[in-house]
Design an enzyme around this catalytic site. Structure first.
Site, PDB file in Angstrom:
ATOM      1  N   ASP A  11     -47.882 -57.444  30.646  1.00  0.00           N
ATOM      2  CA  ASP A  11     -49.333 -57.269  30.655  1.00  0.00           C
ATOM      3  C   ASP A  11     -49.589 -55.895  30.045  1.00  0.00           C
ATOM      4  O   ASP A  11     -49.367 -54.873  30.676  1.00  0.00           O
ATOM      5  CB  ASP A  11     -49.823 -57.338  32.116  1.00  0.00           C
ATOM      6  CG  ASP A  11     -51.270 -56.889  32.274  1.00  0.00           C
ATOM      7  OD1 ASP A  11     -51.960 -56.702  31.258  1.00  0.00           O
ATOM      8  OD2 ASP A  11     -51.709 -56.733  33.434  1.00  0.00           O
ATOM      9  N   LYS A  72     -55.776 -49.957  23.405  1.00  0.00           N
ATOM     10  CA  LYS A  72     -56.216 -51.358  23.390  1.00  0.00           C
ATOM     11  C   LYS A  72     -57.685 -51.477  22.985  1.00  0.00           C
ATOM     12  O   LYS A  72     -58.128 -52.520  22.546  1.00  0.00           O
ATOM     13  CB  LYS A  72     -55.989 -51.939  24.796  1.00  0.00           C
ATOM     14  CG  LYS A  72     -56.058 -53.439  24.877  1.00  0.00           C
ATOM     15  CD  LYS A  72     -55.564 -53.876  26.237  1.00  0.00           C
ATOM     16  CE  LYS A  72     -55.811 -55.326  26.522  1.00  0.00           C
ATOM     17  NZ  LYS A  72     -55.340 -55.692  27.860  1.00  0.00           N
ATOM     18  N   GLU A 179     -54.977 -63.289  29.176  1.00  0.00           N
ATOM     19  CA  GLU A 179     -54.784 -62.675  30.496  1.00  0.00           C
ATOM     20  C   GLU A 179     -55.265 -63.547  31.661  1.00  0.00           C
ATOM     21  O   GLU A 179     -54.527 -63.749  32.627  1.00  0.00           O
ATOM     22  CB  GLU A 179     -55.453 -61.289  30.525  1.00  0.00           C
ATOM     23  CG  GLU A 179     -54.647 -60.274  29.720  1.00  0.00           C
ATOM     24  CD  GLU A 179     -55.413 -59.033  29.327  1.00  0.00           C
ATOM     25  OE1 GLU A 179     -56.541 -58.841  29.824  1.00  0.00           O
ATOM     26  OE2 GLU A 179     -54.885 -58.255  28.515  1.00  0.00           O
ATOM     27  N   ASP A 205     -61.463 -61.603  35.706  1.00  0.00           N
ATOM     28  CA  ASP A 205     -60.453 -60.576  35.460  1.00  0.00           C
ATOM     29  C   ASP A 205     -61.114 -59.349  34.847  1.00  0.00           C
ATOM     30  O   ASP A 205     -61.445 -59.339  33.656  1.00  0.00           O
ATOM     31  CB  ASP A 205     -59.383 -61.174  34.519  1.00  0.00           C
ATOM     32  CG  ASP A 205     -58.304 -60.172  34.145  1.00  0.00           C
ATOM     33  OD1 ASP A 205     -58.327 -59.039  34.647  1.00  0.00           O
ATOM     34  OD2 ASP A 205     -57.426 -60.537  33.336  1.00  0.00           O
TER      35      ASP A 205
END
Ligand code: AMP
Length: 521
Positions: A11, A72, A179, A205
């Site tokens: 992850d 990211k 994810e 999430d």
């Protein structure tokens, strides 16, 4: 798979990353060299060394302009995008415009100025995660094969850039998975729901940088994503930034100095604010204390939960938009959703839980899976399944995912000169997928046709995300609307797109695999 080559799940988070592996019929979260189950997604360039992970985070106070995080938020994006421009103003490190509008991070390392793309920084974090896996599992084990997760709402170029980061880290990227889908796998295994009665599950999430919402139907080992929605630029970092700005303003009022441009001071404030934010998930007020914040002056303020919520209410409300969109897209009523599962560190915030509960008319939310580890857990299961390294129930494991954004061609409508988006693969289509469309010429005796490809939901093509284009030349002379072309859109299981076109009169074919610099033909 041989014993000495383990498949791992990573992850790769905005603020923290986590690595896991399937071991003797269960998933193990692999602990780093600091004894932590998650690792800071930080890279710090000191005068003499390059540090990655928790070690890098521990040095941010000393090297604020050389400590890189949030890669990211940059990966696969263009420098001139609005969100990038906004972020650049908040970061203590320097980001400049590189060739082809690519953002480049500038650091000083060993007395030299060095420039890195976001995928270079992400590759360093991925290499660290691999190292953690290898030292945890056993030094002789190679953990080269990996499944890496991305937000489901990542677009094509963000996915490609993540694959590139994996390759740069020396990984063999088995698959890129979404994810929330990975979290759903963790939930399904934890609850054994995946193997019994079919259940509809919403995964909410919310992490450090992104929000992902997915609705899945889970049953008999099949994880079937019905719809996905989200925001690739909405996360806990935004809350931290709001708190930092608040403190800067308060300091300005009290001391009459503006420290907005001081990287070291902002870094100190960010660490203090993130800590306070986390505390406010469990208590109703907390103190923010920053010793010697600026020129020896200390700073102290009290933050109540009410103040925190007032400061961020628009962000919390924004989180509910993808929830409603996802239900709409899946054509599912709230009464049909069996479980709403919280994943990601920011989902611990009580106000968000309250708003989510309101959407679901008071339904109890599921908090049983570890919000920080579930994504890596699910990725490890998928990695093991793809390597053929599973036994028992997991042998029946099947993952059916969807594409988050509509994909199509720019085309001119007969009665207008406007260039519209002709959707070829609608959003939430099952992947892998192949769809075709027919195209013709718009002028008499046209000798070439260009195929511009976009992704997004706007009717006007140029308001969407441009992915690339290619041109077919040497078309036999004919009046407009006579030549016929078939255009093929292929999206693979990683969510990566290839487009090709065929001239039906000559059989001439040309195509493009959309790549991240968007220029390759
Ligand atoms: P993730 O990307 O899932 O690792 O989430 C990291 C984000 O969750 C960061 O912005 C953290 O500050 C935030 N976070 C972690 N724990 C809490 C908490 N108890 N309350 C609020 N936010 C949290």
């Amino acid at each position: 798979m041989t014993e000495d080559n383990h498949a791992i799940g990573i992850d790769l988070g905005t603020t923290y990353s986590c690595v896991a592996a399937w071991q003797a019929d269960h998933v193990e979260i692999l602990v780093n060299d600091h004894g932590n189950r998650t690792t800071r997604s930080y890279v710090t360039f000191t005068d003499s060394k390059r540090l990655v992970g928790d070690e890098a985070f521990n040095q941010v106070g000393r090297f604020p302009a050389n400590s890189i995080f949030d890669a990211k938020r940059l990966i696969g994006r263009r420098f001139n995008e609005e969100t990038v421009q906004k972020d650049v103003k908040c970061w203590p490190f320097k980001v400049i415009e590189g060739p082809a509008d690519k953002p480049l991070i500038v650091v000083n390392h060993k007395g030299e100025e060095k420039k890195f793309a976001a995928e270079d920084i992400s590759s360093m974090v991925l290499a660290k995660m691999r190292e953690i896996a290898e030292s945890y599992l056993c030094s002789k084990i190679s953990a080269k094969n990996a499944v890496i997760t991305v937000p489901s709402y990542f677009n094509d170029s963000q996915r490609q850039a993540t694959i590139e980061a994996g390759k740069l880290a020396g990984l063999n990227v088995l698959r890129i998975i979404n994810e929330p889908t990975a979290a759903a796998i963790a939930y399904g295994i934890d609850k054994k729901a995946g193997w019994f009665k079919k259940r509809n599950v919403m995964i909410f999430d919310w992490g450090g940088g992104t929000l992902d919402v997915s609705l899945l139907s889970i049953g008999h080992g099949v994880f079937d994503v019905k719809a996905t929605s989200g925001d690739t630029h909405l996360g806990g970092e935004d809350l931290d930034n709001r708190m930092v700005n608040y403190c800067v303003e308060e300091f300005k009022t009290k001391q009459n100095v503006d420290i907005g441009g001081d990287a070291k001071a902002l870094r100190k404030a960010k660490t203090a604010c993130e800590k306070a934010k986390k505390a406010l998930s469990f208590s109703f007020d907390t103190d923010i204390e920053i010793d010697s914040w600026y020129k020896g002056e200390d700073f102290h303020t009290t933050f109540t939960r009410d103040k925190f919520e007032g400061l961020n209410m628009d962000i919390f409300n924004k989180c509910m938009e993808p929830v409603n969109k996802c239900l709409e897209d899946a054509k599912m009523d709230i009464s049909e959703v069996d479980d709403v599962v919280l994943v990601g560190g920011s989902s611990r915030i009580p106000k968000v839980q309250e708003l989510l509960q309101e959407v679901f008319k008071g339904k109890e939310l599921c908090k049983s899976i570890n919000p920080d580890e579930a994504v890596a857990y699910g990725a490890a299961v998928q990695a093991a399944a793809l390597s053929g390294n599973v036994t028992g129930k997991l042998q029946d494991f099947t993952l059916l995912d969807v594409t988050p954004l509509s994909l199509g061609l720019e085309s001119m409508e007969h009665d207008s000169s406007k260039l519209y988006m002709n959707v070829v693969i609608p959003r939430n289509s099952r992947i892998p997928v192949r769809r075709t469309t027919s195209v013709t010429t718009v002028y008499d005796y046209q000798e070439s046709v260009t195929f511009p490809i976009y992704e997004g939901e706007n009717r006007i093509a140029k308001d969407n995300n441009f992915l690339g284009k290619f041109t077919l030349h040497g078309i036999p002379r004919a009046p407009k609307h006579v030549p016929k072309f078939t255009v093929y859109f292929d999206m693979d299981a990683n969510g990566v797109l290839s487009v090709s076109a065929e001239d039906m009169s000559t059989g001439q074919k040309k195509g493009i695999k959309i790549n991240r610099d968007r220029t390759k033909n």
